[in-house]
Design a protein around this motif. Structure first.
Motif, PDB file in Angstrom:
ATOM      1  N   ARG A   3       9.486   7.206   8.142  1.00 39.84           N
ATOM      2  CA  ARG A   3       9.572   6.662   9.492  1.00 39.84           C
ATOM      3  C   ARG A   3       8.600   7.392  10.402  1.00 39.84           C
ATOM      4  O   ARG A   3       8.153   8.500  10.112  1.00 39.84           O
ATOM      5  CB  ARG A   3      10.996   6.795  10.039  1.00 39.84           C
ATOM      6  N   TYR A   4       8.284   6.749  11.518  1.00 43.41           N
ATOM      7  CA  TYR A   4       7.493   7.361  12.562  1.00 43.41           C
ATOM      8  C   TYR A   4       8.447   7.927  13.618  1.00 43.41           C
ATOM      9  O   TYR A   4       9.640   7.742  13.542  1.00 43.41           O
ATOM     10  CB  TYR A   4       6.534   6.336  13.157  1.00 43.41           C
ATOM     11  N   GLY A   5       7.877   8.594  14.614  1.00 42.92           N
ATOM     12  CA  GLY A   5       8.721   9.232  15.612  1.00 42.92           C
ATOM     13  C   GLY A   5       9.316   8.276  16.632  1.00 42.92           C
ATOM     14  O   GLY A   5      10.209   8.662  17.380  1.00 42.92           O
ATOM     15  N   GLY A   6       8.827   7.042  16.661  1.00 43.85           N
ATOM     16  CA  GLY A   6       9.311   6.065  17.627  1.00 43.85           C
ATOM     17  C   GLY A   6       9.200   4.659  17.098  1.00 43.85           C
ATOM     18  O   GLY A   6       9.136   4.446  15.888  1.00 43.85           O
ATOM     19  N   SER A   7       9.120   3.720  18.002  1.00 47.73           N
ATOM     20  CA  SER A   7       9.150   2.307  17.636  1.00 47.73           C
ATOM     21  C   SER A   7       7.814   1.770  17.140  1.00 47.73           C
ATOM     22  O   SER A   7       7.779   0.699  16.518  1.00 47.73           O
ATOM     23  CB  SER A   7       9.606   1.467  18.830  1.00 47.73           C
ATOM     24  N   TYR A   8       6.735   2.476  17.422  1.00 45.82           N
ATOM     25  CA  TYR A   8       5.409   1.987  17.049  1.00 45.82           C
ATOM     26  C   TYR A   8       4.748   2.925  16.046  1.00 45.82           C
ATOM     27  O   TYR A   8       5.153   4.068  15.866  1.00 45.82           O
ATOM     28  CB  TYR A   8       4.549   1.835  18.307  1.00 45.82           C
ATOM     29  N   CYS A   9       3.714   2.402  15.407  1.00 46.45           N
ATOM     30  CA  CYS A   9       3.043   3.112  14.321  1.00 46.45           C
ATOM     31  C   CYS A   9       2.019   4.093  14.870  1.00 46.45           C
ATOM     32  O   CYS A   9       0.815   3.958  14.643  1.00 46.45           O
ATOM     33  CB  CYS A   9       2.375   2.111  13.393  1.00 46.45           C
ATOM     34  N   ILE A  10       2.498   5.078  15.565  1.00 48.27           N
ATOM     35  CA  ILE A  10       1.624   6.104  16.119  1.00 48.27           C
ATOM     36  C   ILE A  10       2.220   7.478  15.839  1.00 48.27           C
ATOM     37  O   ILE A  10       3.436   7.619  15.673  1.00 48.27           O
ATOM     38  CB  ILE A  10       1.412   5.919  17.641  1.00 48.27           C
ATOM     39  N   GLY A  11       1.366   8.446  15.754  1.00 44.91           N
ATOM     40  CA  GLY A  11       1.828   9.827  15.600  1.00 44.91           C
ATOM     41  C   GLY A  11       2.066  10.266  14.179  1.00 44.91           C
ATOM     42  O   GLY A  11       2.361  11.433  13.936  1.00 44.91           O
ATOM     43  N   GLY A  12       1.920   9.362  13.214  1.00 40.89           N
ATOM     44  CA  GLY A  12       2.066   9.778  11.828  1.00 40.89           C
ATOM     45  C   GLY A  12       3.502   9.834  11.364  1.00 40.89           C
ATOM     46  O   GLY A  12       4.438   9.708  12.170  1.00 40.89           O
ATOM     47  N   PRO A  13       3.741  10.030  10.079  1.00 43.84           N
ATOM     48  CA  PRO A  13       5.098  10.091   9.540  1.00 43.84           C
ATOM     49  C   PRO A  13       5.873  11.267  10.106  1.00 43.84           C
ATOM     50  O   PRO A  13       5.305  12.333  10.360  1.00 43.84           O
ATOM     51  CB  PRO A  13       4.880  10.244   8.029  1.00 43.84           C
ATOM     52  N   PHE A  14       7.181  11.051  10.263  1.00 44.61           N
ATOM     53  CA  PHE A  14       7.977  12.012  11.017  1.00 44.61           C
ATOM     54  C   PHE A  14       9.151  12.577  10.230  1.00 44.61           C
ATOM     55  O   PHE A  14       9.530  13.721  10.426  1.00 44.61           O
ATOM     56  CB  PHE A  14       8.487  11.321  12.283  1.00 44.61           C
ATOM     57  N   GLY A  15       9.715  11.768   9.347  1.00 43.93           N
ATOM     58  CA  GLY A  15      10.934  12.156   8.661  1.00 43.93           C
ATOM     59  C   GLY A  15      10.677  12.856   7.340  1.00 43.93           C
ATOM     60  O   GLY A  15       9.561  13.253   7.014  1.00 43.93           O
ATOM     61  N   SER A  16      11.748  12.986   6.560  1.00 42.72           N
ATOM     62  CA  SER A  16      11.656  13.601   5.241  1.00 42.72           C
ATOM     63  C   SER A  16      11.076  12.623   4.238  1.00 42.72           C
ATOM     64  O   SER A  16      11.262  11.406   4.358  1.00 42.72           O
ATOM     65  CB  SER A  16      13.049  14.022   4.780  1.00 42.72           C
ATOM     66  N   TRP A  17      10.424  13.167   3.224  1.00 42.29           N
ATOM     67  CA  TRP A  17       9.871  12.336   2.165  1.00 42.29           C
ATOM     68  C   TRP A  17      10.907  12.169   1.052  1.00 42.29           C
ATOM     69  O   TRP A  17      11.633  13.092   0.722  1.00 42.29           O
ATOM     70  CB  TRP A  17       8.601  12.946   1.598  1.00 42.29           C
ATOM     71  N   GLY A  18      10.923  10.973   0.471  1.00 42.76           N
ATOM     72  CA  GLY A  18      11.766  10.739  -0.690  1.00 42.76           C
ATOM     73  C   GLY A  18      10.994  11.054  -1.958  1.00 42.76           C
ATOM     74  O   GLY A  18       9.945  11.708  -1.933  1.00 42.76           O
ATOM     75  N   GLN A  19      11.515  10.566  -3.089  1.00 39.93           N
ATOM     76  CA  GLN A  19      10.906  10.822  -4.381  1.00 39.93           C
ATOM     77  C   GLN A  19       9.720   9.922  -4.664  1.00 39.93           C
ATOM     78  O   GLN A  19       8.888  10.230  -5.517  1.00 39.93           O
ATOM     79  CB  GLN A  19      11.949  10.641  -5.491  1.00 39.93           C
ATOM     80  N   GLY A  20       9.655   8.805  -3.955  1.00 38.74           N
ATOM     81  CA  GLY A  20       8.578   7.863  -4.199  1.00 38.74           C
ATOM     82  C   GLY A  20       8.838   6.992  -5.410  1.00 38.74           C
ATOM     83  O   GLY A  20       9.782   7.210  -6.179  1.00 38.74           O
ATOM     84  N   THR A  21       7.977   6.012  -5.584  1.00 36.99           N
ATOM     85  CA  THR A  21       8.067   5.136  -6.751  1.00 36.99           C
ATOM     86  C   THR A  21       6.661   4.950  -7.320  1.00 36.99           C
ATOM     87  O   THR A  21       5.701   4.714  -6.583  1.00 36.99           O
ATOM     88  CB  THR A  21       8.709   3.775  -6.386  1.00 36.99           C
ATOM     89  N   GLN A  22       6.547   5.106  -8.623  1.00 37.92           N
ATOM     90  CA  GLN A  22       5.237   5.083  -9.281  1.00 37.92           C
ATOM     91  C   GLN A  22       4.770   3.647  -9.495  1.00 37.92           C
ATOM     92  O   GLN A  22       5.514   2.811 -10.037  1.00 37.92           O
ATOM     93  CB  GLN A  22       5.318   5.796 -10.626  1.00 37.92           C
ATOM     94  N   VAL A  23       3.548   3.408  -9.078  1.00 40.57           N
ATOM     95  CA  VAL A  23       2.892   2.126  -9.351  1.00 40.57           C
ATOM     96  C   VAL A  23       1.667   2.417 -10.215  1.00 40.57           C
ATOM     97  O   VAL A  23       0.823   3.229  -9.838  1.00 40.57           O
ATOM     98  CB  VAL A  23       2.467   1.430  -8.045  1.00 40.57           C
ATOM     99  N   THR A  24       1.607   1.769 -11.365  1.00 42.03           N
ATOM    100  CA  THR A  24       0.476   1.939 -12.267  1.00 42.03           C
ATOM    101  C   THR A  24      -0.110   0.568 -12.569  1.00 42.03           C
ATOM    102  O   THR A  24       0.610  -0.328 -13.017  1.00 42.03           O
ATOM    103  CB  THR A  24       0.901   2.617 -13.570  1.00 42.03           C
ATOM    104  N   VAL A  25      -1.392   0.436 -12.298  1.00 40.60           N
ATOM    105  CA  VAL A  25      -2.075  -0.839 -12.522  1.00 40.60           C
ATOM    106  C   VAL A  25      -3.112  -0.640 -13.620  1.00 40.60           C
ATOM    107  O   VAL A  25      -4.026   0.175 -13.467  1.00 40.60           O
ATOM    108  CB  VAL A  25      -2.749  -1.343 -11.237  1.00 40.60           C
ATOM    109  N   SER A  26      -2.960  -1.357 -14.704  1.00 42.68           N
ATOM    110  CA  SER A  26      -3.896  -1.244 -15.821  1.00 42.68           C
ATOM    111  C   SER A  26      -5.008  -2.284 -15.690  1.00 42.68           C
ATOM    112  O   SER A  26      -4.798  -3.378 -15.173  1.00 42.68           O
ATOM    113  CB  SER A  26      -3.156  -1.438 -17.142  1.00 42.68           C
ATOM    114  N   SER A  27      -6.161  -1.915 -16.191  1.00 39.64           N
ATOM    115  CA  SER A  27      -7.319  -2.817 -16.073  1.00 39.64           C
ATOM    116  C   SER A  27      -7.405  -3.768 -17.266  1.00 39.64           C
ATOM    117  O   SER A  27      -6.690  -3.632 -18.231  1.00 39.64           O
ATOM    118  CB  SER A  27      -8.610  -2.006 -15.961  1.00 39.64           C
TER     119      SER A  27
END
Length: 122
Positions: free
Chosen positions: A98-122
């Motif tokens: 999430r960001y610090g407010g309602s708009y996409c400014i100021g960069g990410p603000f909260g904690s990071w999760g584990q993420g999800t891996q995306v792998t694209v093969s050619s």
């Protein structure tokens, strides 16, 4: 502190599609802009897309414009990233935050999760 939970990643061939989900809890998601970010091996984390709190304003990195679509369902506390026409260079771990407010400014603000891996093969 609240952490997002990302899901939907996987292995796909170039040209394929995936839909990522970001589920959040612990804060009122509908008052915050939410962004998707990715980190490829050996590279810094970069912003891919962002959506403001109401869902009416979206932003995309040049590299994904026309291929990725961000959306949100505030009543489900979930943000999505529809990824079409995937390319090998999209291979990365994808995170939401999430960001610090309602708009996409100021960069990410909260904690990071584990993420999800995306792998694209050619």
């Amino acid at each position: 502190q609240a952490q997002p939970v990302e899901s939907g990643g996987g292995l796909v061939q170039a040209g394929g599609s995936l839909r990522l989900s970001c589920a959040v809890s612990g804060f009122e998601m509908d008052v915050y802009a939410i962004g998707w970010f990715r980190q490829a091996p050996g590279k810094e984390r970069e912003e891919v897309s962002c959506i403001n709190s109401s869902g009416f304003r979206t932003e995309y990195a040049d590299s994904v414009k026309g291929r990725f679509t961000i959306s949100r369902e505030n009543d489900k506390d979930t943000v999505y990233l529809q990824m079409n026409n995937l390319k090998p260079e999209d291979t990365a771990v994808y995170y939401c935050n999430r960001y610090g407010g309602s708009y996409c400014i100021g960069g990410p603000f909260g904690s990071w999760g584990q993420g999800t891996q995306v792998t694209v093969s050619s």
